[in-house]
Structure formats: structure tokens, C-alpha cells
Design a protein around this motif. Structure first.
Motif, PDB file in Angstrom:
ATOM      1  N   MET C 255       0.825  -1.208   0.000  1.00 56.70           N
ATOM      2  CA  MET C 255       0.000   0.000   0.000  1.00 56.70           C
ATOM      3  C   MET C 255       0.858   1.256   0.000  1.00 56.70           C
ATOM      4  O   MET C 255       0.501   2.272  -0.593  1.00 56.70           O
ATOM      5  CB  MET C 255      -0.942   0.031   1.219  1.00 56.70           C
ATOM      6  CG  MET C 255      -2.024  -1.024   1.229  1.00 56.70           C
ATOM      7  SD  MET C 255      -2.952  -1.247  -0.313  1.00 56.70           S
ATOM      8  CE  MET C 255      -3.525   0.414  -0.624  1.00 56.70           C
ATOM      9  N   SER C 256       2.003   1.203   0.680  1.00 56.06           N
ATOM     10  CA  SER C 256       2.864   2.375   0.741  1.00 56.06           C
ATOM     11  C   SER C 256       3.454   2.671  -0.635  1.00 56.06           C
ATOM     12  O   SER C 256       3.530   3.840  -1.048  1.00 56.06           O
ATOM     13  CB  SER C 256       3.974   2.127   1.760  1.00 56.06           C
ATOM     14  OG  SER C 256       4.692   3.298   1.978  1.00 56.06           O
ATOM     15  N   ALA C 286      10.047   5.769  -3.392  1.00 52.85           N
ATOM     16  CA  ALA C 286       9.944   6.618  -2.209  1.00 52.85           C
ATOM     17  C   ALA C 286       8.953   6.039  -1.209  1.00 52.85           C
ATOM     18  O   ALA C 286       9.192   6.028   0.008  1.00 52.85           O
ATOM     19  CB  ALA C 286       9.522   8.034  -2.622  1.00 52.85           C
ATOM     20  N   GLY C 287       7.835   5.539  -1.713  1.00 53.52           N
ATOM     21  CA  GLY C 287       6.859   4.909  -0.831  1.00 53.52           C
ATOM     22  C   GLY C 287       7.442   3.689  -0.137  1.00 53.52           C
ATOM     23  O   GLY C 287       7.208   3.468   1.063  1.00 53.52           O
ATOM     24  N   LEU C 288       8.198   2.896  -0.860  1.00 56.28           N
ATOM     25  CA  LEU C 288       8.786   1.685  -0.279  1.00 56.28           C
ATOM     26  C   LEU C 288       9.810   2.033   0.796  1.00 56.28           C
ATOM     27  O   LEU C 288       9.845   1.418   1.871  1.00 56.28           O
ATOM     28  CB  LEU C 288       9.424   0.837  -1.391  1.00 56.28           C
ATOM     29  CG  LEU C 288       8.403   0.148  -2.310  1.00 56.28           C
ATOM     30  CD1 LEU C 288       9.065  -0.347  -3.598  1.00 56.28           C
ATOM     31  CD2 LEU C 288       7.734  -1.012  -1.582  1.00 56.28           C
ATOM     32  N   VAL C 289      10.670   3.024   0.512  1.00 55.93           N
ATOM     33  CA  VAL C 289      11.659   3.420   1.518  1.00 55.93           C
ATOM     34  C   VAL C 289      10.958   3.993   2.745  1.00 55.93           C
ATOM     35  O   VAL C 289      11.348   3.719   3.893  1.00 55.93           O
ATOM     36  CB  VAL C 289      12.663   4.429   0.928  1.00 55.93           C
ATOM     37  CG1 VAL C 289      13.554   5.012   2.008  1.00 55.93           C
ATOM     38  CG2 VAL C 289      13.510   3.763  -0.152  1.00 55.93           C
ATOM     39  N   GLY C 307       3.369   6.286   2.526  1.00 53.88           N
ATOM     40  CA  GLY C 307       3.948   6.176   1.188  1.00 53.88           C
ATOM     41  C   GLY C 307       3.676   7.414   0.360  1.00 53.88           C
ATOM     42  O   GLY C 307       4.543   7.890  -0.379  1.00 53.88           O
ATOM     43  N   GLY C 308       2.470   7.956   0.508  1.00 50.37           N
ATOM     44  CA  GLY C 308       2.119   9.155  -0.236  1.00 50.37           C
ATOM     45  C   GLY C 308       3.000  10.337   0.140  1.00 50.37           C
ATOM     46  O   GLY C 308       3.421  11.116  -0.721  1.00 50.37           O
ATOM     47  N   LEU C 309       3.317  10.479   1.421  1.00 50.17           N
ATOM     48  CA  LEU C 309       4.221  11.550   1.842  1.00 50.17           C
ATOM     49  C   LEU C 309       5.584  11.375   1.196  1.00 50.17           C
ATOM     50  O   LEU C 309       6.213  12.331   0.746  1.00 50.17           O
ATOM     51  CB  LEU C 309       4.344  11.553   3.369  1.00 50.17           C
ATOM     52  CG  LEU C 309       3.064  11.966   4.120  1.00 50.17           C
ATOM     53  CD1 LEU C 309       3.257  11.808   5.627  1.00 50.17           C
ATOM     54  CD2 LEU C 309       2.684  13.405   3.791  1.00 50.17           C
TER      55      LEU C 309
END
Lengths: 335, 335, 335
Positions: C255-256, C286-289, C307-309
């Protein structure tokens, strides 16, 4: 006894998660297949669609779709309940009290379901490749993954009327592939043929794939991912009968793909005088789709035949399409 | 007790199926490796061969090969028995009566075996790339996967004379790689060098790979798939000793590949003044092949050394081949 | 009881090995991502670096790093002990005596750890792409994977001072990604911008990726591998609570990534008027990290927001970098 329930729950959940990861991997397969088959100038666009449709499918299915499709899964519903978005799952007490009837994590079920939705939408992206704008496509992805797929999925897998009528769909030939295929057909009918596909006098211009290694890689990825797609759809592996069933599903899935390749190549050789790579790849995919409605009942030999029929069909479908729907397919050339 | 047998059977079957899926994935690895290393004009042909050889291997091994190689597996034989093609597998009663001696699904064994055959044939396809016609190649695939591989496989794994003599081959350095390699050598001797490889005066024209990212991807796929190839060959994981053994096989397989890369790069740097990507990839593959005969006995340190020896050997084999068999290798230039 | 310990040990070990194999697969993901984003002339070089850094990481971490990072793992240490390099693992007696507290093979732990090191070094290779010589890079790989990574890894995961202070890092946002990122930043500051990035008057020349299908494939590989990276970091799956935890980690990781893609695309659309493929891929990564520091605590909805951030941040980081460090980034153009 209690330890055995713990272990079986853990094994079935792990099997579900690995199956789901293999299905997620099919997103890469669709991306490579579609990127390999479009013209080079459209590669970036089709890739963008594939990455973003997967993301849209995950978010929409979490927010809306899962709850429409499986209203009975109270533990995972938030609408009207909110437990799912709060991360709730089966408690140890509930599982033990069920005596093993609750045999995998509710989260793992969501994971397995959510990657299936993306698969259906990926079928659409391939069909409308080179002829639909990105944001319009994503808007449709919102509708399909949040509403269309879940509603028709509920009919069968959620306990709806098709299920009540005894309709059988093991891993989603109908729920996933026909749903995606029907949406794709509707899209293609609306959008017309790709620009350049038909000349001013209606002559057909073949549009060869620009990058066949990518298309081949995509097919192999889909072949691998299909073991998760069909194998995971048995839903349970933790006893002898279930383990045998999952193994048979793996074997049948593989044999059907193999039968599809061989039948498509021989058919193309007989029909057109030569068999090319595109036919082999289409044969594999046709075999895989053909077995997906019921990969558990047939013997491996019969599964090979089923896949082979798919492979023959896919070769014939190309001249058939040209004969049957020339007006539709040439619309872009006319307009 | 009974539940533990169920769970162990399910776990071992699942481990077998996942290992087999990883080996199936090696088909994609060979395809990408070979497609990356041939000239661009021959890409589609080598891809077609790789997809269709896999299909041929699956069907021939199901129909004929498995029964030749494992005549004792009554449950899976149909020739003279027909139980396998009828999808029969171990029953719950049989497994429980065996007290755990029958510890995985017969179908999962077939799945693991069938993907190995395709691996052997993939080795041939790489060797005869750019110099063999499609249908002649597929005819040979029928013979190798249906008869040659199963007969020599029977000698060791089916309980034949090599097995009786105490020959050891953990995961198939002999049964798979040497079988494929010998067939490949025979093919290369018959076919001669690739057109354009040698000039009219016998000068050597290097044929660089046309698509090195594909070749690298193929190597990584093979590296990953090898965990299934070697790891699955332990055949069982469901107790502490077996789990330790599988873990050691994973570590040794990985360390041997790593040792192969480093040794090949250093050797190439010392010998030719530079280390290039092809050397690194060949080093990895040489390390993986080197450890496959016995990935369980050595320590991780020794496995690194074994892989390193493979990596050194592969660098030296290029000038050696040129010195030892110039006539053979230049035949295409002469004829 | 005893059988349950055997089975749990086997299941946890298998889960660890499969997770490790997925993380190993991320090496292919980094390779494809980086090869797709550099200029075509630098493809072979970046691929060579990625293959060889993986090999260096494995060997250095085996010889030195693992013992620095986990001094307490006596069974796997050789320095001062030598048991690890002798292939020793937990004996049946030790495991049974522990009553299940020792629940996976020590070798499987080494396997899971060693592929993490390679991940950290892969981050560096991407950052210094197109501006660092092969052998200098490999010399740095020796230092990072043998010493830097293990020392800072010990601070947290080996029981060092950060762990004592209550620092939390579930799967390595700090230990792996920040370590790799810090080394990468140091490298970039030392090496300056890529030649051609800035014109003589300081104008910025965009360097588009040469092969976007490869970059997309790399991103999907990383997305898949991340299920092993985060999912395996729970370390145990063999009871109901642990299985639920692993399932939640899979869902949150997915989901992230999805949240990152959507947020990055919308942000780019608002900021630059259009969303392109690079933004979608960067958003996914970026979401995964973003979720890797703690993928177990948040609900799926919150994971999407996290993840959105990350996805928003990655889009803003491009103009920010240009504003904040123009001198640094243009150094190559000046010098």
C-alpha cells in the motif's frame, strides 16, 4: 493440537502471501509484454499506465472494492465496520476456537485479492494501448477496480447470485479475465483501431512489436506468476489432500501453457507456412487463460489438450477478427 | 502425530513447488542471457527456440521421459501404468501408513523434475544459437527431453548403474549440465562456427553481445533460480537437520557464484589487462555450475573457493578453445 | 511437542530463505533501474559494477562483516571462533533444549543478512553512476560491506548503543538505506556532477534515462523484492500472531508503494503540469523506503498515507536540490 493449528495457520498464510507476491509480479509481466508489443514511441506511455494502474487498483480496492466484493468478511470490513483499515486480523482465541476452520490471516487474503484486481485492469491497458490518454485511462481504472470488478466478483466469489446458481470459476477465468476482457472490448469498440493500423483503402498495416525480448520476458513473468494465481486459488495447502491439490494445479497450469505454445506453433505453421515468436507467446498465454477456470479437475494430459485448444483458438482468432468486425476495426481509418 | 505428518507433507510439497517455480524461472534467464549475447538480427529466433523448447520438454517428459527416468514411481507412471496421466497422487491413507516416509506429493516431484529437463535443453539452445534452424532444433528437443536426458538421468537418479557404483550428483552438474553440455558440444561440432566468426584467413572476429542489460538480467534470473535448483534438490525441509541442510545449500550456492565473479574479474584483469561485463557474468555462471555437483558438503568458505576455481577456468577456457580446436572452430569459415 | 518444534523451525527457516532470495533478486532490480537511467554509453559499466559489488559484498560480509555486526551469534562466528566458516549450525539437541527459542537455521540468518549488505552498496552504485571508475568503486565496496555497514549495523541490530537507546528500525530504513544513502551522498559530494549535466554558464542539461522499460522492470523487481526485505524482517512466521504480523507487513509495504506512485503523479501534475514515468517510478521507490522503518505498526490506510508523503517528498526534492546545493551540483561544470 493447539500447536498444529498455529502451524497450519502460519503455513497457509505464508503460502497465500507467496502466491500473492507471484501475482503482484504479473504486473511486471503485463508491463513488459505490452511495452514490447507497442511501437517504440509509445513505450513510456504504456509503462506509465501499468505502474499507475497497479497503484490505483490497490488503493481503490482497499478503500471500496474489497468491502463490496466480500461483505461477509466482517473482520476485514470497515464499511460499515472499520476494522480492516485499523489493521485488525483474526485473534489467536478466534482461530483456536474455530478449531482450524479459520486457517489464514485476513490480511493475507486481502493481499491475495488486491493483486488480482490489478491483473484485470492490466488486461484493459494492453487492449487500449496506443489509443487512450493517461488520465482518462486512470479515471476508468478508478471505476473498474473500485466498483465494476468488485460487483461482478461478488456475484461469484463473494457469495452472490452466480455462486448460488452453481457457477464454477476456480481462479478467475470469468471473474478476472472475462471482466478485464469485456472492459477491454468495450474500450476498443469505443476507441476504434490504432492510428495507422488501416490505410485509406482499408488495407491492413501490421504493427510489429518493437521489442520482442521484452515481450518474451513479459510472457515468462506471467507464466511464473500464474503459479501463484492458480496455485494460490486453492486457498489452503496445510494437509495432504490440499497439498496434492495445489501440486496438481501447478502441474496443470504448466502443462496447459506448454500445450498452448505447441498447438499455436503447429497451427500457425500449417495455416501461414511459418511459426513466429508472437504466435508462441500468444499460445502460452492462451493456454494459461484456458486452464484458469478449472486447473484442478483435469489430469495433466487433459490440461495439455485444454491449453492446446486455447493455442489453436488464438491463431484462428486473428483472421476471424479481420473477417467478422472489419467495420469496427477500421473505424479509426474512416474517421 | 497424524497432524504432524499432514503438516510436514504440506510443507515439503510447498517447498518443492516453490523450488520448481524458481527453476521454471530459469527458462526466462536462459532466454534473456542468450538473446542478449546473440546479434540483434537473431534475437527473435533464439527467443522462439527458448519458449518452444520449454513447451516441448514439458510435454515429452510427461508423455515419455518421466516414466523412463523413474520407473519405480508407480504412482506416477502410466507406461505401463496410467495413473500419472489420470492425476493420481499419494492418498492420505498411504502417507499416514508410511509414517512420514512418503513426505511430498508425487505431482510436486513431477513438477520439480520437468523443469530440470527444460534446463538441460536450454543449455543446448545457447550453444547452437545463430546456427541451427528452428524445426530441426525442436526435433532434437523432442529426442533429448523425451529419451536422451531421461535415460542418462535414470543411470543416476532413477537408481541405475551409476547410482549403484556410488556416483554422486547432488543437483545435476552431471545429469543436467553435463548432459546439456555434451549435446551442445556435439551440436557445435556438427554445425561449425557461426557465420562471420572467422574471416577468410582464419582471423577471429569477436561477436559482441548486442544487448548486455538483457544478458545481465538473464544471469541474475539464473542466479535466483539456482536457489530452487540446488535448494530444492535436498528434497526435504521439514525437520531441523533438513532445514539446516537447505539453508547451507542456499548459502553455498550464493557464495560460489560470488567467488566465481570475483575470480573471473581478477583473472581477466591479470590476463587481458581489463575485466569486462561478459567476464563477470561468465564467472557467476561458472561458479554456480561448479557448486552444483555438491553444494551441501563444503563450508561457505570452501564453496567460495570452488566457485572461484570455476571463475578462473572460464576465463582460461576462451584462449584454450582457440588454441586447442582451431580447425573445428573455423570450419564454417572454410566451408 | 518435539515434532512441532521441528516443523516450526523448518517453516521459519524456509520463510527466511525465501525472503532472502527475494532480497537477492533486488540486486537485479537495482541493476535494471540504474542501467535504464544512465546514458546508453555507460550501461555496461553500471551493470559490471552491480554484478561485482554483489559478489564483493557476499565475500566481505562472510569473511569480516557478519562477525563485526553480530558478535553474539557464537554459532556463526569464526573470529575468534571458526564455527561459521566450518558450516556449523544449530544442532537438533540445542534447538529442542531451547524449547523453540532458537527457531531458525543460523545459516538462513546469514543468508538473509548478507543480501541486505548488497542492497546498501547498490544504493551507492546508483548514486555514483557515470562518475566513478570500476576498481575504485570496488575498493570502496570492500570497505563499506566489510566494515562501515557492519559497524553501524551493530549499533542497532547487533545490540549496540543505538539499540540500547531504544532506537527502532524494523527493516533497515536507517541501517540499510540511510547507510547506503550517506555513503552515496559522500561519494557524490566528492565526485561532483556528471559530466555534461551543467553547461558552461551553469544551465542544467537534463539527462533522460536511455532505456525506460529496463528502469520500469527494475522498479517492479524492487517492489517484489521488498516483500522479502520487509516481510522477512519480522524474522518469524510460525504462529498465528507472527503470521498475522507478516501479512500486515506485506499489505503495508504494497500500500505504501501504491500511495507513493499516486501522490508523486498528482504532485508532479500540479507542480509541473504533467506526470511522467520517472515520477511514477520514483514515487513507488519513495513509498517503499518510507514504510521500511516501521511497516508493522501502521494500518493499511496509514501506510498508504506514509507512502504518499514519500511520493510528494521525492517530487519536491528535485527542485529543492537545485535551489539548495547549486554550487556542489555544478562543481563538475566549473572544474
Amino acid at each position: 493440537m493447539e500447536q498444529a493449528i498455529h502451524l497450519a495457520y502460519a503455513l497457509d498464510t505464508f503460502y497465500f502471501l507467496i502466491s500473492g507476491a507471484l501475482v503482484m509480479w504479473m504486473a511486471a509481466g503485463f508491463s513488459m509484454l505490452e511495452a514490447g508489443l507497442v511501437r517504440a514511441k509509445n513505450t513510456a506511455e504504456i509503462l506509465t499506465k501499468n505502474v499507475s494502474l497497479f497503484a490505483v487498483a490497490c488503493v481503490m480496492y482497499m478503500l471500496v472494492g474489497y468491502n463490496i466484493m466480500y461483505p461477509a468478511e466482517a473482520v476485514n470490513s470497515w464499511w460499515p465496520g472499520i476494522s480492516f483499515l485499523l489493521g485488525a486480523d483474526n485473534t489467536v482465541e478466534e482461530v483456536l476456537a474455530s478449531g482450524g476452520d479459520t486457517y489464514y490471516s485476513g490480511m493475507s487474503d486481502f493481499f491475495f485479492q488486491v493483486v488480482f484486481v490489478a491483473t484485470a485492469m492490466s488486461i484493459v491497458s494492453g487492449a487500449v494501448a496506443e489509443r487512450m490518454k493517461l488520465w482518462a485511462f486512470l479515471a476508468f481504472a478508478v471505476v473498474l477496480t473500485g466498483f465494476i470488478y468488485p460487483i461482478q466478483g461478488y456475484w461469484k466469489w463473494g457469495g452472490g447470485f452466480l455462486d448460488g446458481l452453481g457457477f464454477s470459476d476456480f481462479a478467475g477465468s470469468g471473474v478476472v479475465h472475462m471482466c478485464g476482457g469485456a472492459a477491454a472490448l468495450a474500450g476498443v469498440l469505443l476507441l476504434g483501431a490504432r492510428k495507422g493500423k488501416y490505410g485509406p483503402k482499408g488495407e491492413i498495416n501490421p504493427i510489429p512489436g518493437a521489442n520482442m525480448p521484452l515481450a518474451t520476458l513479459g510472457t515468462f513473468i506471467l507464466w511464473l506468476g500464474w503459479f501463484g494465481f492458480n496455485g494460490g486459488s486453492e486457498l489452503k495447502i496445510s494437509d495432504i489432500d490440499e497439498a496434492n491439490a495445489v501440486a496438481l494445479v501447478f502441474v496443470n497450469t504448466n502443462m496447459s501453457a506448454a500445450g498452448g505454445v505447441i498447438a499455436a506453433m503447429i497451427t500457425a505453421k500449417l495455416l501461414f507456412g511459418k511459426a513466429d515468436l508472437t504466435m508462441a507467446l500468444n499460445g502460452a498465454l492462451a493456454g494459461l487463460v484456458a486452464i484458469t477456470a478449472e486447473p484442478l479437475t483435469p489430469t495433466p494430459l487433459l490440461a495439455t489438450v485444454i491449453g492446446g485448444l486455447g493455442g489453436i483458438l488464438v491463431v484462428f482468432s486473428i483472421p476471424c477478427l479481420r473477417l467478422c468486425c472489419p467495420t469496427v476495426m477500421r473505424r479509426s481509418a474512416v474517421s
